[in-house]
Scaffold this motif. Sequence first.
Motif, PDB file in Angstrom:
ATOM      1  N   PRO A 213      -2.249  -2.599  16.962  1.00 44.91           N
ATOM      2  CA  PRO A 213      -1.926  -2.007  15.560  1.00 44.91           C
ATOM      3  C   PRO A 213      -1.491  -0.679  15.903  1.00 44.91           C
ATOM      4  O   PRO A 213      -1.818   0.062  16.701  1.00 44.91           O
ATOM      5  CB  PRO A 213      -3.317  -1.984  15.221  1.00 44.91           C
ATOM      6  N   LEU A 214      -0.696  -0.146  14.810  1.00 47.11           N
ATOM      7  CA  LEU A 214       0.037   1.082  14.729  1.00 47.11           C
ATOM      8  C   LEU A 214      -0.107   1.638  13.321  1.00 47.11           C
ATOM      9  O   LEU A 214       0.224   0.769  12.388  1.00 47.11           O
ATOM     10  CB  LEU A 214       1.486   1.114  15.186  1.00 47.11           C
ATOM     11  N   THR A 215      -0.926   2.972  13.349  1.00 51.06           N
ATOM     12  CA  THR A 215      -1.285   3.406  11.804  1.00 51.06           C
ATOM     13  C   THR A 215      -0.324   4.818  11.657  1.00 51.06           C
ATOM     14  O   THR A 215      -0.137   5.709  12.505  1.00 51.06           O
ATOM     15  CB  THR A 215      -2.509   3.624  11.884  1.00 51.06           C
ATOM     16  N   VAL A 216       0.180   4.876  10.706  1.00 50.40           N
ATOM     17  CA  VAL A 216       1.023   5.922   9.921  1.00 50.40           C
ATOM     18  C   VAL A 216       0.229   6.523   8.832  1.00 50.40           C
ATOM     19  O   VAL A 216       0.018   5.896   7.714  1.00 50.40           O
ATOM     20  CB  VAL A 216       2.431   5.723   9.868  1.00 50.40           C
ATOM     21  N   TYR A 235       6.285  -0.097   1.848  1.00 50.20           N
ATOM     22  CA  TYR A 235       6.253   1.320   1.592  1.00 50.20           C
ATOM     23  C   TYR A 235       6.827   2.176   2.517  1.00 50.20           C
ATOM     24  O   TYR A 235       7.032   3.348   2.467  1.00 50.20           O
ATOM     25  CB  TYR A 235       4.684   1.725   1.574  1.00 50.20           C
ATOM     26  N   ALA A 236       7.208   1.613   3.766  1.00 49.59           N
ATOM     27  CA  ALA A 236       7.773   2.550   4.752  1.00 49.59           C
ATOM     28  C   ALA A 236       8.520   1.423   5.844  1.00 49.59           C
ATOM     29  O   ALA A 236       7.830   0.268   5.984  1.00 49.59           O
ATOM     30  CB  ALA A 236       6.864   3.280   5.658  1.00 49.59           C
ATOM     31  N   GLU A 254       2.540  -4.197   7.705  1.00 49.57           N
ATOM     32  CA  GLU A 254       1.488  -5.094   7.348  1.00 49.57           C
ATOM     33  C   GLU A 254       0.578  -4.638   6.007  1.00 49.57           C
ATOM     34  O   GLU A 254       0.000  -5.145   5.340  1.00 49.57           O
ATOM     35  CB  GLU A 254       0.557  -5.022   8.520  1.00 49.57           C
ATOM     36  N   THR A 255       1.181  -3.329   5.672  1.00 46.87           N
ATOM     37  CA  THR A 255       0.513  -2.747   4.617  1.00 46.87           C
ATOM     38  C   THR A 255       1.352  -3.504   3.223  1.00 46.87           C
ATOM     39  O   THR A 255       2.573  -3.391   3.068  1.00 46.87           O
ATOM     40  CB  THR A 255       0.567  -1.289   4.141  1.00 46.87           C
ATOM     41  N   LYS A 256       0.608  -4.057   2.270  1.00 51.93           N
ATOM     42  CA  LYS A 256       1.175  -4.787   1.264  1.00 51.93           C
ATOM     43  C   LYS A 256       1.679  -3.858   0.141  1.00 51.93           C
ATOM     44  O   LYS A 256       0.734  -3.146  -0.176  1.00 51.93           O
ATOM     45  CB  LYS A 256       0.371  -5.898   0.881  1.00 51.93           C
ATOM     46  N   VAL A 257       2.599  -4.137  -0.618  1.00 46.07           N
ATOM     47  CA  VAL A 257       3.167  -3.376  -1.736  1.00 46.07           C
ATOM     48  C   VAL A 257       2.321  -3.673  -2.712  1.00 46.07           C
ATOM     49  O   VAL A 257       2.180  -4.884  -3.196  1.00 46.07           O
ATOM     50  CB  VAL A 257       4.679  -3.651  -2.138  1.00 46.07           C
ATOM     51  N   LEU A 266      -0.678   3.945   6.374  1.00 45.43           N
ATOM     52  CA  LEU A 266       0.291   2.502   6.432  1.00 45.43           C
ATOM     53  C   LEU A 266       0.036   1.856   7.806  1.00 45.43           C
ATOM     54  O   LEU A 266       0.103   2.576   8.780  1.00 45.43           O
ATOM     55  CB  LEU A 266       1.778   2.715   6.301  1.00 45.43           C
ATOM     56  N   SER A 267      -0.206   0.409   7.959  1.00 38.40           N
ATOM     57  CA  SER A 267      -0.436  -0.094   9.198  1.00 38.40           C
ATOM     58  C   SER A 267       0.889  -0.912   9.394  1.00 38.40           C
ATOM     59  O   SER A 267       1.613  -1.286   8.688  1.00 38.40           O
ATOM     60  CB  SER A 267      -1.826  -0.985   8.944  1.00 38.40           C
TER      61      SER A 267
END
Length: 300
Positions: A213-216, A235-236, A254-257, A266-267
């Motif tokens: 995983p990578l988180t922003v 979203y990105a 992986e973050t759903k709109v 954001l994931s």
Amino acid sequence: MRRPALATAGAATALAALALAACGSSNDSSMPGMDHGAKPSGSSSASVTPSVSGMPGMDHMADGSGLADAKDGYRLTSRDTTLPAGKQAAYRFGVTGPDGKPVTDFEVDQTKRMHFYAIRSDLTGFQHIHPTMAADGAWTADLAPLARGSWRMFASFTPNTGTGKGKDFVLSRTLTVPGTQTKTPLPAAAGSTEADGYTVTVKAELMAGVAQPLTVTITKGGKPVTDLQPYLDTYAHLTAFREGDTAFAHLHPETKVNGAHGGPELSFHAELPTSGNWRLFLQFRTGGKLHTAALTLRVG
């Protein structure tokens, strides 16, 4: 969006004839200091003679990271091997299938049939464009001014017909912007960067070839940003290029709109194939404006 399959070693010499007609395109990236701050022109027109792929130096062999111009019979073709420095210019290209004919039917992926990237060899110049296609399969990408040096042009697409139907391809070709190139050292690896007043923080401990995983997180003035607007069905948008050879990787969001506004966290699903320094380019939209943030990430 599915995560694109990265291009592998190309085929041997072959002829691919494609008459390229120009169309307009839109440039969705504007990043100060990345050699492409100016907006591209509307549309230009010209015609070129058939492209001959299979010439020396045309990137037929690669290591599986988008660095080939052909895979599984599909080939990225273009007569453009140079473009002028400091001027808006049109890059004309096409995709041919295993039968040698232009591919004209593509799946829509993140609202677009084609994602096109231009990256400078030292990773300082970056453009993400969505070109337009003529009825005969000729694509035109209107590029904002390019700095002198070597550039690689990536085309990411999914055929909607033929033997490659449903398969994701990333193919690329190189070109030169004539003149003396001033190389800029790659910034050191860092956990955060600034872009248009926004602070982008990346948290990840990546190992080569391992999905992690990578988180922003995006803030402004020390406050969480919660007004991220949907961009390309997310979203990105996050892409990465490797230092040294500009190998390509797309990091799957992986973050759903969920509504018109998102953030601040954001994931992403991250799987970078090799160790070394990778330059990440994150694109996000607020207030109708697209922002592009770049930082260097070290992969162990």
